[in-house]
Design an enzyme around this catalytic site. Structure first.
Site, PDB file in Angstrom:
ATOM      1  N   ILE A   1     -39.726 -42.875  12.419  1.00  0.00           N
ATOM      2  CA  ILE A   1     -39.336 -42.271  11.325  1.00  0.00           C
ATOM      3  C   ILE A   1     -40.302 -42.233  10.192  1.00  0.00           C
ATOM      4  CG2 ILE A   1     -37.486 -41.824   9.711  1.00  0.00           C
ATOM      5  CD1 ILE A   1     -35.503 -42.826  12.026  1.00  0.00           C
TER       6      ILE A   1
ATOM      7  N   GLY B   1     -28.633 -37.505   8.000  1.00  0.00           N
ATOM      8  CA  GLY B   1     -29.926 -37.793   8.598  1.00  0.00           C
ATOM      9  C   GLY B   1     -30.007 -37.203  10.007  1.00  0.00           C
ATOM     10  N   SER B   2     -29.154 -37.338  11.034  1.00  0.00           N
ATOM     11  CA  SER B   2     -29.121 -36.963  12.352  1.00  0.00           C
ATOM     12  C   SER B   2     -28.455 -35.769  12.539  1.00  0.00           C
ATOM     13  CB  SER B   2     -28.581 -38.166  13.150  1.00  0.00           C
ATOM     14  OG  SER B   2     -27.368 -38.580  12.948  1.00  0.00           O
TER      15      SER B   2
ATOM     16  N   ARG C   1     -30.428 -47.816   5.795  1.00  0.00           N
ATOM     17  CA  ARG C   1     -28.870 -48.188   5.653  1.00  0.00           C
ATOM     18  C   ARG C   1     -28.804 -48.685   4.403  1.00  0.00           C
ATOM     19  NH1 ARG C   1     -28.497 -46.303   9.847  1.00  0.00           N
ATOM     20  NH2 ARG C   1     -27.798 -47.063  11.831  1.00  0.00           N
TER      21      ARG C   1
ATOM     22  N   ASP D   1     -29.096 -40.983   1.323  1.00  0.00           N
ATOM     23  CA  ASP D   1     -28.111 -40.396   2.282  1.00  0.00           C
ATOM     24  C   ASP D   1     -27.514 -41.501   2.884  1.00  0.00           C
ATOM     25  OD1 ASP D   1     -27.456 -38.249   4.185  1.00  0.00           O
ATOM     26  OD2 ASP D   1     -28.637 -39.258   5.897  1.00  0.00           O
TER      27      ASP D   1
ATOM     28  N   GLU E   1     -20.110 -47.383   2.991  1.00  0.00           N
ATOM     29  CA  GLU E   1     -19.585 -45.910   2.953  1.00  0.00           C
ATOM     30  C   GLU E   1     -18.392 -45.702   4.090  1.00  0.00           C
ATOM     31  OE1 GLU E   1     -22.768 -44.094   6.242  1.00  0.00           O
ATOM     32  OE2 GLU E   1     -23.639 -44.603   4.349  1.00  0.00           O
TER      33      GLU E   1
ATOM     34  N   HIS F   1     -24.801 -38.932   4.305  1.00  0.00           N
ATOM     35  CA  HIS F   1     -24.956 -39.451   5.935  1.00  0.00           C
ATOM     36  C   HIS F   1     -25.274 -38.356   6.839  1.00  0.00           C
ATOM     37  CE1 HIS F   1     -25.281 -43.427   8.289  1.00  0.00           C
ATOM     38  NE2 HIS F   1     -26.170 -42.430   8.584  1.00  0.00           N
TER      39      HIS F   1
ATOM     40  N   THR G   1     -32.890 -43.414   3.378  1.00  0.00           N
ATOM     41  CA  THR G   1     -32.248 -43.014   4.832  1.00  0.00           C
ATOM     42  C   THR G   1     -32.259 -43.822   5.821  1.00  0.00           C
ATOM     43  OG1 THR G   1     -34.602 -42.269   5.678  1.00  0.00           O
ATOM     44  CG2 THR G   1     -33.289 -40.576   4.202  1.00  0.00           C
TER      45      THR G   1
END
Length: 321
Positions: free
Chosen positions: A160, A289-290, A240, A264, A269, A287, A238
């Site tokens: 990433i 990201g994916s 943890r 993100d 969370e 969150h 992005t």
């Protein structure tokens, strides 16, 4: 009775993944799509051969120790496995899988969105418009930071991190990075390697975090690290939430030591530090990201590929325990 393995999915899954799961297994899905208490999960796991769990579904040792003997595998719908106690799973002889290699582009895109959103004050512009407070263009209105020529500091130059570096270069940014080891020249490109985080930080006009959450990286970005960043600087995360000391970052955003942040992921969370909600210079996403069709399908198919291999007596490709 079906002779197919029984699999319990602890959240609703993408449609294509659900169809394949139901075709290949006797599937039970948590249609309520909410987190379960330990007792609820244990009841749902009764008689199941495998569980599919997501990052919000914490599985500490005390819970894994109580799982029924029928459970042979835990498939993580994620790359990270820090929500599952791997040692406890190992003791029980329960296989654990994850989904590496399929989140790279989607997460890199979100990182760039956060970089742009934070640097160009996108949240403030959005709220001004939606609150109907915009009274026209002005030379000094919402002046942000241009990416061209700025230095991007990347912490963690894995798949990433490298994908973000590639995209940032297209925006004219100069890439610096800190990693456990220097990349080969063909992967590094024109990026500048820093053996320590301390030497990277002063070169990071924009700091983008892509390292895993480990005991060593917990609160990696703390008050002392923030003090080493140049002014103005922007922080993007992005990876943890645990790698950021929320109190230190919020304080720096409040007093201007950090110009803006794009986040993100968050510690604890969805119950994030309430201080972020009060900051106009914090560009926040839940969150995502994916969160693309392609990536979430690929993650689900990875889970099923590993389960298919396990129950066929083959070696699962992404087994971590």
């Amino acid at each position: 009775m079906s002779d197919k393995p029984r699999v319990y999915a602890n959240r609703r899954l993408p449609e294509a993944v659900t169809e394949r799961l139901q075709h290949g297994y006797t599937a039970t899905i948590n249609e309520a799509d909410r987190g379960l208490s330990d007792d609820e999960l244990l009841a749902a796991a009764a008689g199941q051969d495998a569980l599919i769990v997501t990052p919000p579904d914490k599985m500490p040792a005390a819970l894994i120790d109580r799982l029924p003997d029928s459970v042979k595998a835990i498939a993580c719908f994620s790359v990270g496995t820090n929500h599952v106690d791997l040692e406890a799973a190992k003791r029980r002889g329960i296989a654990v899988f994850n989904t590496p290699g399929v989140l790279t582009d989607a997460t890199a895109e979100i990182a760039m969105l956060l970089i742009l959103g934070a640097c160009r004050r996108a949240w403030e512009g959005q709220t001004m418009l939606r609150a109907r407070r915009w009274d026209g263009w002005k030379p000094t209105q919402l002046i942000g930071l241009e990416l061209t020529g700025r230095r991007l500091g990347i912490v963690g130059m894995g798949r990433i991190g490298q994908a973000v570096a590639k995209r940032a270069k297209a925006f004219g940014m100069k890439v610096h990075y800190h990693n456990r080891s220097q990349l080969p020249a063909e992967q590094e490109g024109a990026a500048v390697y820093h053996e320590t985080l301390e030497t990277l930080l002063p070169e990071a006009d924009v700091l983008s975090l892509h390292c895993p959450a480990t005991p060593e990286t917990r609160s990696l970005l703390d008050e002392h690290a923030i003090a080493k960043l140049p002014r103005p600087s922007v922080v993007v995360n992005t990876s943890r939430g645990d790698v950021v000391d929320d109190g230190a970052l919020i304080s720096a955003l409040q007093d201007g030591r950090v110009a803006a942040a794009g986040l993100d992921v968050f510690a604890g969370e969805p119950d994030i530090d309430a201080g972020y909600y009060e900051l106009d210079n914090a560009y926040l996403l839940p969150h995502l990201g994916s969160a693309t069709v392609e990536t979430r399908n690929a993650m689900g198919f990875k889970c099923l590929d590993n389960l298919d291999a396990l129950f066929a007596g083959a070696t699962p490709p992404d087994r971590v325990v």
